[in-house]
Design a protein around this motif. Structure first.
Motif, short mmCIF file in Angstrom:
data_model
loop_
_atom_site.label_atom_id
_atom_site.label_comp_id
_atom_site.label_asym_id
_atom_site.label_seq_id
_atom_site.Cartn_x
_atom_site.Cartn_y
_atom_site.Cartn_z
N THR A 1 12.16 50.83 -12.29
CA THR A 1 12.14 52.13 -11.63
C THR A 1 12.25 53.29 -12.61
O THR A 1 11.82 54.40 -12.32
CB THR A 1 13.30 52.22 -10.62
N ASP A 2 12.83 53.04 -13.76
CA ASP A 2 12.95 54.08 -14.80
C ASP A 2 12.13 53.63 -16.02
O ASP A 2 12.67 53.07 -16.98
CB ASP A 2 14.43 54.27 -15.17
N GLU A 3 10.84 53.88 -15.97
CA GLU A 3 9.95 53.41 -17.02
C GLU A 3 10.23 54.09 -18.37
O GLU A 3 10.12 53.47 -19.42
CB GLU A 3 8.49 53.65 -16.63
N GLU A 4 10.61 55.35 -18.34
CA GLU A 4 10.87 56.07 -19.58
C GLU A 4 12.05 55.45 -20.34
O GLU A 4 11.98 55.24 -21.55
CB GLU A 4 11.16 57.54 -19.28
N PHE A 5 13.12 55.13 -19.62
CA PHE A 5 14.29 54.53 -20.25
C PHE A 5 13.94 53.15 -20.82
O PHE A 5 14.30 52.82 -21.97
CB PHE A 5 15.42 54.42 -19.22
N VAL A 6 13.23 52.35 -20.04
CA VAL A 6 12.89 51.01 -20.49
C VAL A 6 11.97 51.06 -21.71
O VAL A 6 12.14 50.30 -22.67
CB VAL A 6 12.24 50.22 -19.35
N GLU A 7 11.01 51.98 -21.72
CA GLU A 7 10.10 52.09 -22.86
C GLU A 7 10.82 52.52 -24.12
O GLU A 7 10.53 52.02 -25.22
CB GLU A 7 8.98 53.07 -22.53
N LYS A 8 11.78 53.45 -23.98
CA LYS A 8 12.53 53.88 -25.15
C LYS A 8 13.37 52.73 -25.72
O LYS A 8 13.46 52.56 -26.94
CB LYS A 8 13.42 55.07 -24.79
N VAL A 9 13.98 51.96 -24.83
CA VAL A 9 14.75 50.81 -25.29
C VAL A 9 13.84 49.79 -25.97
O VAL A 9 14.16 49.23 -27.03
CB VAL A 9 15.52 50.17 -24.12
N GLN A 10 12.67 49.56 -25.37
CA GLN A 10 11.72 48.61 -25.95
C GLN A 10 11.23 49.06 -27.32
O GLN A 10 11.14 48.26 -28.25
CB GLN A 10 10.52 48.43 -25.00
N ASP A 11 10.93 50.35 -27.44
CA ASP A 11 10.46 50.87 -28.73
C ASP A 11 11.54 50.74 -29.80
O ASP A 11 11.26 50.36 -30.94
CB ASP A 11 10.04 52.33 -28.59
N ALA A 12 12.78 51.09 -29.43
CA ALA A 12 13.88 50.97 -30.40
C ALA A 12 14.11 49.51 -30.79
O ALA A 12 14.31 49.19 -31.96
CB ALA A 12 15.15 51.58 -29.81
N CYS A 13 14.06 48.61 -29.81
CA CYS A 13 14.25 47.18 -30.10
C CYS A 13 13.11 46.65 -30.95
O CYS A 13 13.32 45.79 -31.83
CB CYS A 13 14.35 46.40 -28.80
N ALA A 14 11.90 47.15 -30.71
CA ALA A 14 10.76 46.72 -31.52
C ALA A 14 10.95 47.12 -32.98
O ALA A 14 10.67 46.34 -33.91
CB ALA A 14 9.46 47.31 -30.97
N VAL A 15 11.44 48.35 -33.20
CA VAL A 15 11.70 48.81 -34.57
C VAL A 15 12.80 47.98 -35.21
O VAL A 15 12.69 47.55 -36.37
CB VAL A 15 12.06 50.31 -34.57
N VAL B 1 20.35 57.30 -22.10
CA VAL B 1 21.05 57.26 -20.81
C VAL B 1 20.01 57.07 -19.71
O VAL B 1 19.03 57.81 -19.64
CB VAL B 1 21.84 58.57 -20.56
N PRO B 2 20.18 56.06 -18.85
CA PRO B 2 19.21 55.86 -17.76
C PRO B 2 19.33 56.94 -16.70
O PRO B 2 20.36 57.61 -16.58
CB PRO B 2 19.59 54.48 -17.22
N SER B 3 18.27 57.11 -15.96
CA SER B 3 18.29 58.09 -14.87
C SER B 3 19.09 57.56 -13.69
O SER B 3 19.44 56.38 -13.63
CB SER B 3 16.86 58.43 -14.44
N GLU B 4 19.33 58.43 -12.75
CA GLU B 4 20.10 58.02 -11.57
C GLU B 4 19.32 57.05 -10.68
O GLU B 4 19.92 56.28 -9.92
CB GLU B 4 20.48 59.26 -10.75
N ASP B 5 17.99 57.10 -10.79
CA ASP B 5 17.17 56.21 -9.96
C ASP B 5 17.05 54.80 -10.52
O ASP B 5 16.51 53.91 -9.86
CB ASP B 5 15.76 56.80 -9.80
N ALA B 6 17.49 54.60 -11.77
CA ALA B 6 17.35 53.29 -12.40
C ALA B 6 18.19 52.26 -11.67
O ALA B 6 19.34 52.51 -11.30
CB ALA B 6 17.77 53.36 -13.86
N SER B 7 17.62 51.08 -11.48
CA SER B 7 18.34 50.00 -10.81
C SER B 7 19.29 49.31 -11.79
O SER B 7 19.06 49.29 -13.00
CB SER B 7 17.36 48.99 -10.23
N LEU B 8 20.35 48.76 -11.25
CA LEU B 8 21.34 48.10 -12.09
C LEU B 8 20.78 46.90 -12.85
O LEU B 8 21.08 46.73 -14.04
CB LEU B 8 22.54 47.68 -11.22
N PRO B 9 19.95 46.02 -12.24
CA PRO B 9 19.43 44.87 -12.99
C PRO B 9 18.60 45.26 -14.21
O PRO B 9 18.73 44.65 -15.27
CB PRO B 9 18.57 44.14 -11.94
N GLU B 10 17.75 46.29 -14.08
CA GLU B 10 16.93 46.66 -15.24
C GLU B 10 17.78 47.29 -16.34
O GLU B 10 17.51 47.10 -17.52
CB GLU B 10 15.81 47.62 -14.82
N VAL B 11 18.82 48.05 -15.95
CA VAL B 11 19.71 48.63 -16.96
C VAL B 11 20.48 47.53 -17.68
O VAL B 11 20.63 47.55 -18.92
CB VAL B 11 20.68 49.64 -16.30
#
Length: 442
Positions: free
Chosen positions: A311-325, A368-378
């Motif tokens: 639900t929070d694609e921006e947060f997940v993408e930032k985490v993925q990019d940082a983990c990739a680095v 920081v995830p958005s308020e709409d982010a679901s708990l499982p994805e966080v």
């Protein structure tokens, strides 16, 4: 008759194919052994040492004890130079010491007369054998001298017991010691000068190879997982996931190679006092890092099969990019450490990659995830980042251990030294105010 002939022909054809397959497999096996199968076979050196048994002048000088030279080659000859040195020197010195103790026990027991001599000999054998057996439980003795203690018990018992019936005991002991010395010298000379296999060099290559395996996993993780933006692809078939598995079980091999390496003389890039113990420390830290990778691998393999709705694609993408680095830079750093060990050079090229990985790990704390982010994805993103951060930290410990190895082993440092400048203001009565910049090598 035709059926019988055809059956015989079929059987002979099957046997011929089996022999051909066996010959090919044996040839391939021989190619994998350094120096070839026949050059490393003990039977070749048995045929060499058996000359002492077949040539009459040599046999008359050593007597029936010549067979001990052949037996010594059988039990002493090992695949590596260090293994041959370890067994050979243990056997030679244990035989010498046990023979001296046996002769001393015979002289003391002879003072007790015919009746007391067998009793004293039995007591001496029992006491010394018990003490030697107990010493085998000491870790330091068991690691390096266990074989020597066994030979001491055997030789002392043979000399002490046979002294009761043998008249020329000193001559017998001299012949046995001489033949064992000949066998040990033959094994050592052969292992050094005929296609030598150095345990120290094998340990050196094994530590570098283990680092390469960890680097292969992390670089594959960056390409196959983090750059895929969690598409739910099943990772079970990916080859890089198995690259680090053998590192987890490398302790026994490293301990054995390090033990043998300490017996080896100076060779190639390795001196006699080379810090082989530090290789064990580096190997232990590498295994700790592989355990962290095992935890990360288990999590992502499970998470890739059942992924939550994003639900929070921006947060997940930032985490993925940082983990990739983090994964990519840590993998490159470990590859540079492996190259530094392999080429015995200072691991300065790995430090910039570690710095980038740590910067990326620090940037995750500000996400920081958005308020709409679901708990499982966080939870999934946070757990992946946490496990990968632990891998980065363990890799930093590996770099510290490799740097210590470089200090102890004298790895080659870059020709350009780092310059440190100090600015000192200077003012005098007869001169204009100015500054002096002192540049020194660090």
């Amino acid at each position: 008759m035709r059926r019988l002939a055809s059956l015989r022909g079929g059987r002979s054809g099957c046997s011929r194919r089996r022999w051909l397959r066996w010959g090919r497999s044996s040839g391939r096996l021989g190619e994998t052994i350094p120096g070839g199968f026949f050059t490393r076979s003990k039977l070749d050196w048995l045929s060499l040492i058996s000359i002492f048994y077949y040539v009459n002048p040599l046999f008359r000088g050593l007597g029936s004890s010549t067979m001990w030279a052949v037996l010594t080659v059988v039990v002493v000859m090992e695949y590596t130079v260090g293994g041959t040195f370890s067994k050979g020197l243990n056997r030679a010195f244990a035989t010498l010491l046990a023979g001296a103790f046996g002769l001393g026990a015979h002289q003391l027991a002879a003072l007790a007369g015919n009746r007391g001599e067998p009793i004293l000999l039995s007591v001496f054998v029992f006491v010394l054998a018990a003490m030697a057996t107990f010493s085998r439980f000491v870790p330091e003795i068991k690691a390096r001298y266990d074989y020597g203690v066994t030979i001491f018990i055997l030789t002392f018992s043979l000399v002490a017991v046979s002294s009761y019936r043998v008249d020329e005991l000193i001559k017998l002991a001299h012949q046995r010691l001489s033949t064992i010395a000949i066998g040990v010298a033959t094994c050592i000379a052969t292992s050094i000068f005929v296609f030598p296999v150095w345990a120290g060099e094998d340990l050196h290559k094994l530590v570098a190879l283990n680092l390469d395996k960890l680097a292969c996993f992390l670089e594959g993780l960056e390409n196959e997982y983090f750059r895929q933006k969690i598409t739910g692809e099943n990772l079970k078939g990916k080859s890089f996931l198995q690259s680090y598995k053998s590192v987890l079980n490398s302790k026994a091999t490293e301990d054995s190679l390090a033990n043998f390496a300490r017996w080896e003389p100076a060779h190639g890039r390795f001196s006699f006092r080379h810090p082989w113990k530090q290789y064990l420390k580096v190997g232990a830290v590498i295994r700790q890092c592989s355990c962290s990778i095992e935890a990360l691998n288990a999590f992502i393999s499970t998470a890739s099969q059942s992924q939550p709705t994003i639900t929070d694609e921006e947060f997940v993408e930032k985490v993925q990019d940082a983990c990739a680095v983090m994964s990519s830079e840590t993998g490159k750093a470990l590859a540079e450490l492996a190259s530094a060990i392999r080429e015995t050079k200072w691991p300065s090229a790995a430090m910039p990659h570690f710095a980038k990985a740590k910067v990326a790990a620090g940037g995750l704390k500000a996400l920081v995830p958005s308020e709409d982010a679901s708990l499982p994805e966080v939870l999934m993103s946070a757990t992946t980042a946490s496990l990968l951060s632990e891998v980065v930290q363990c890799a930093g410990d590996v770099a510290t251990a490799v740097e210590e190895l470089g200090h102890l082993a004298g790895f080659k440092k870059p020709e350009h030294a780092h310059k440190v400048g100090a600015i000192n203001p200077v003012a005098g009565e007869d001169s204009q105010p100015h500054v002096v910049v002192d540049i020194t090598d660090k």
